[in-house]
Scaffold this motif. Structure first.
Motif, PDB file in Angstrom:
ATOM      1  N   ASN A  32       0.797  -1.234   0.000  1.00 42.02           N
ATOM      2  CA  ASN A  32       0.000   0.000   0.000  1.00 42.02           C
ATOM      3  C   ASN A  32       0.830   1.285   0.000  1.00 42.02           C
ATOM      4  OD1 ASN A  32       1.017  -0.004   2.585  1.00 42.02           O
ATOM      5  ND2 ASN A  32      -0.956  -0.177   3.623  1.00 42.02           N
ATOM      6  N   GLY A  33       2.155   1.144  -0.009  1.00 40.26           N
ATOM      7  CA  GLY A  33       3.024   2.317  -0.076  1.00 40.26           C
ATOM      8  C   GLY A  33       3.125   3.094   1.216  1.00 40.26           C
ATOM      9  N   LYS A  34       2.585   2.571   2.319  1.00 42.29           N
ATOM     10  CA  LYS A  34       2.595   3.290   3.597  1.00 42.29           C
ATOM     11  C   LYS A  34       3.820   2.903   4.428  1.00 42.29           C
ATOM     12  CE  LYS A  34      -2.454   3.656   3.726  1.00 42.29           C
ATOM     13  NZ  LYS A  34      -3.704   3.289   4.453  1.00 42.29           N
ATOM     14  N   GLU A  35       4.199   3.803   5.322  1.00 45.46           N
ATOM     15  CA  GLU A  35       5.372   3.565   6.166  1.00 45.46           C
ATOM     16  C   GLU A  35       4.965   2.934   7.494  1.00 45.46           C
ATOM     17  OE1 GLU A  35       7.851   6.648   8.442  1.00 45.46           O
ATOM     18  OE2 GLU A  35       9.054   6.302   6.626  1.00 45.46           O
ATOM     19  N   TYR A  36       5.735   1.939   7.932  1.00 49.87           N
ATOM     20  CA  TYR A  36       5.492   1.266   9.207  1.00 49.87           C
ATOM     21  C   TYR A  36       6.805   1.189   9.985  1.00 49.87           C
ATOM     22  CZ  TYR A  36       1.096  -0.280   7.087  1.00 49.87           C
ATOM     23  OH  TYR A  36      -0.147  -0.326   6.484  1.00 49.87           O
ATOM     24  N   THR A  37       6.666   1.126  11.312  1.00 41.78           N
ATOM     25  CA  THR A  37       7.823   0.986  12.187  1.00 41.78           C
ATOM     26  C   THR A  37       7.732  -0.340  12.922  1.00 41.78           C
ATOM     27  OG1 THR A  37       7.909   3.387  12.523  1.00 41.78           O
ATOM     28  CG2 THR A  37       9.127   2.027  14.074  1.00 41.78           C
ATOM     29  N   LEU A  46       6.980  -9.971  22.032  1.00 39.74           N
ATOM     30  CA  LEU A  46       6.233  -9.823  20.783  1.00 39.74           C
ATOM     31  C   LEU A  46       6.963  -8.834  19.878  1.00 39.74           C
ATOM     32  CD1 LEU A  46       3.604 -10.408  19.150  1.00 39.74           C
ATOM     33  CD2 LEU A  46       2.675  -8.322  20.160  1.00 39.74           C
ATOM     34  N   GLN A  47       7.053  -9.187  18.599  1.00 36.61           N
ATOM     35  CA  GLN A  47       7.588  -8.279  17.592  1.00 36.61           C
ATOM     36  C   GLN A  47       6.395  -7.759  16.796  1.00 36.61           C
ATOM     37  OE1 GLN A  47      11.303  -9.790  16.108  1.00 36.61           O
ATOM     38  NE2 GLN A  47      11.031  -8.768  14.134  1.00 36.61           N
ATOM     39  N   PHE A  48       6.319  -6.445  16.579  1.00 41.25           N
ATOM     40  CA  PHE A  48       5.121  -5.897  15.946  1.00 41.25           C
ATOM     41  C   PHE A  48       5.433  -4.609  15.195  1.00 41.25           C
ATOM     42  CE2 PHE A  48       5.474  -3.955  20.087  1.00 41.25           C
ATOM     43  CZ  PHE A  48       5.062  -2.645  19.920  1.00 41.25           C
ATOM     44  N   PHE A  49       4.510  -4.263  14.297  1.00 39.74           N
ATOM     45  CA  PHE A  49       4.623  -3.045  13.501  1.00 39.74           C
ATOM     46  C   PHE A  49       3.584  -2.029  13.967  1.00 39.74           C
ATOM     47  CE2 PHE A  49       6.363  -6.245  10.625  1.00 39.74           C
ATOM     48  CZ  PHE A  49       7.435  -5.592  10.020  1.00 39.74           C
ATOM     49  N   THR A  50       3.907  -0.755  13.805  1.00 39.54           N
ATOM     50  CA  THR A  50       2.925   0.317  13.985  1.00 39.54           C
ATOM     51  C   THR A  50       2.978   1.211  12.744  1.00 39.54           C
ATOM     52  OG1 THR A  50       4.562   1.694  15.152  1.00 39.54           O
ATOM     53  CG2 THR A  50       3.047   0.360  16.494  1.00 39.54           C
ATOM     54  N   PRO A  51       1.869   1.838  12.353  1.00 43.18           N
ATOM     55  CA  PRO A  51       0.576   1.822  13.038  1.00 43.18           C
ATOM     56  C   PRO A  51      -0.179   0.511  12.817  1.00 43.18           C
ATOM     57  CG  PRO A  51       0.418   3.098  11.020  1.00 43.18           C
ATOM     58  CD  PRO A  51       1.856   2.742  11.170  1.00 43.18           C
ATOM     59  N   LEU A  52      -0.968   0.128  13.814  1.00 39.14           N
ATOM     60  CA  LEU A  52      -1.751  -1.105  13.767  1.00 39.14           C
ATOM     61  C   LEU A  52      -3.143  -0.782  13.220  1.00 39.14           C
ATOM     62  CD1 LEU A  52      -0.547  -2.347  17.225  1.00 39.14           C
ATOM     63  CD2 LEU A  52      -0.292  -3.691  15.136  1.00 39.14           C
TER      64      LEU A  52
END
Length: 300
Positions: A32-37, A46-52
Motif C-alpha cells: 500500500n506504499g505506507k510507512e510502518y515501524t 512480541l515483535q510488531f509493527f505500527t501503526p496497527l
C-alpha cells in the motif's frame, strides 16, 4: 522532551501493553506504499509493527497473491493442517460430540481435513470469516455454520456457545489487538478446552536474508517465535513445534548458505545434505509454529 521522543514513548505493546520497546526499523510496504515501524517488546517478546491499522481490502481484492488460491479452494492440506492432524491423532480424542470453532476459516481446508480424519459433522463446527469470497469457498468444502463477524473482545456477546477446540491457523499474525483476540478465544473455550494456533516463525532461517512481502503490514502486523509462547503461556502450553512446507525450507536455506559462502546461487544443491543435518539438530527452525494451549482458570 521533543515531539519525536514523546511519540516513541507513547507506543505500547499491543499484547502486554509494556512501553519498554526496542525500535528495529522503518519500512515502506510494497502493498500500500505506507510507512510502518517495527518494534520488539522487552517484556513479552512480541515483535510488531505500527501503526496497527487493519485493511480488509487486501483480502477481498487479492492484493496478496495467495488469496486467489484461497478463493478458488486449495487442493492439498497445508503443512500446519497436517501437523495439527498428527498431534490430535496422538491425543486419542473422542470427536463424536466435540464442538469446534475456527477463527478465520479461509477456504475451509481445516474442516475438510478434520471431517476426513475424525468424521466430524457440520453441526459440530462453527466458522468465523470476514472475506465473503472465502465464505463461498468454505461452503464448497462443506461448512454449514459460518458467521461473517469480527472476532474481538466482544465476540462472546454474539456467540453463546462454548467449544472444546478453537482453531486459529495463520490468523494471529494479522491481528491489531492480540490481547483482546486471545482473551476472547479463551473465554469461548470450555474448561480444559484447547486453543490451537499456527503462525509464521520469525526465527526461520532464511527470513533473515529473504523477506516475504506478505510477512509485513498491512498483511502481517505481528511476529512470533517459540520464546513468546513459552514466556507467556508456560503453564498452559503443552505442544509447541515448528513445521516446514515440503522441501521449500531446505531449498531456500541451502540457497542462502550457498550465497553466503560462495556468493552465488549455482551450487545450492550441494548444501542440501548439510541443511537436512541442521534441521535434525534443530539448528534451522521451520517456517511456522504450531502451539496447543489448554484453557485454565489462571490464564491471562
Amino acid at each position: 522532551m521533543n515531539r519525536k521522543k514523546a511519540k516513541q514513548q507513547s507506543i505500547e505493546c499491543p499484547y502486554c501493553h509494556s512501553r519498554i520497546l526496542t525500535h528495529i526499523r522503518k519500512i515502506t510496504s510494497p502493498v500500500n506504499g505506507k510507512e510502518y515501524t517495527e518494534h520488539i517488546c522487552k517484556k513479552c517478546d512480541l515483535q510488531f509493527f505500527t501503526p496497527l491499522i487493519f485493511e480488509k481490502v487486501i483480502y477481498q481484492d487479492e492484493l496478496i497473491e495467495e488469496y486467489g488460491t484461497f478463493h478458488e479452494g486449495r487442493k492439498h492440506y497445508p503443512p500446519w493442517t497436517k501437523t495439527i492432524l498428527s498431534q490430535l491423532s496422538k491425543m486419542n480424542l473422542n470427536f463424536t460430540d466435540k464442538k469446534i470453532l475456527e477463527i478465520g476459516a479461509g477456504d475451509g481446508i481445516n474442516f475438510k481435513a478434520l471431517k476426513e480424519r475424525f468424521k466430524i459433522k457440520p453441526r459440530q463446527y462453527l466458522a468465523i470469516e470476514l472475506d465473503p469470497r472465502s465464505i463461498t469457498a468454505c461452503r464448497r468444502n462443506g461448512i454449514k455454520r459460518i458467521m461473517n463477524v469480527l472476532f474481538d473482545n466482544n465476540i462472546d456477546k454474539i456467540i453463546n456457545e462454548r467449544f472444546d477446540i478453537i482453531l486459529a491457523t495463520e490468523v494471529l499474525e494479522h491481528q491489531t489487538k492480540p490481547d483482546g483476540f486471545l482473551l476472547a478465544a479463551f473465554r469461548l473455550l470450555k474448561p480444559d478446552g484447547i486453543l490451537i494456533i499456527s503462525v509464521p516463525n520469525r526465527d526461520r532461517f532464511f527470513i533473515k536474508y529473504k523477506e516475504i512481502p506478505g510477512d509485513i503490514p498491512p498483511h502481517h502486523f505481528l511476529k512470533f517465535n517459540k520464546t513468546f509462547f513459552l514466556r507467556n503461556f508456560r503453564d498452559e502450553l503443552f505442544f509447541c513445534r515448528d513445521y516446514s512446507s515440503s522441501d521449500k525450507n531446505f531449498r531456500d536455506s541451502a540457497k542462502v548458505v550457498n550465497r553466503i559462502l560462495l556468493e552465488n546461487d549455482r551450487f545450492w544443491l550441494l548444501f542440501i545434505p548439510f541443511i537436512f543435518l541442521f534441521r535434525l539438530l534443530d539448528v534451522i527452525e521451520g517456517e511456522g509454529l504450531i502451539v496447543f494451549i489448554r484453557r485454565s482458570e489462571g490464564i491471562r
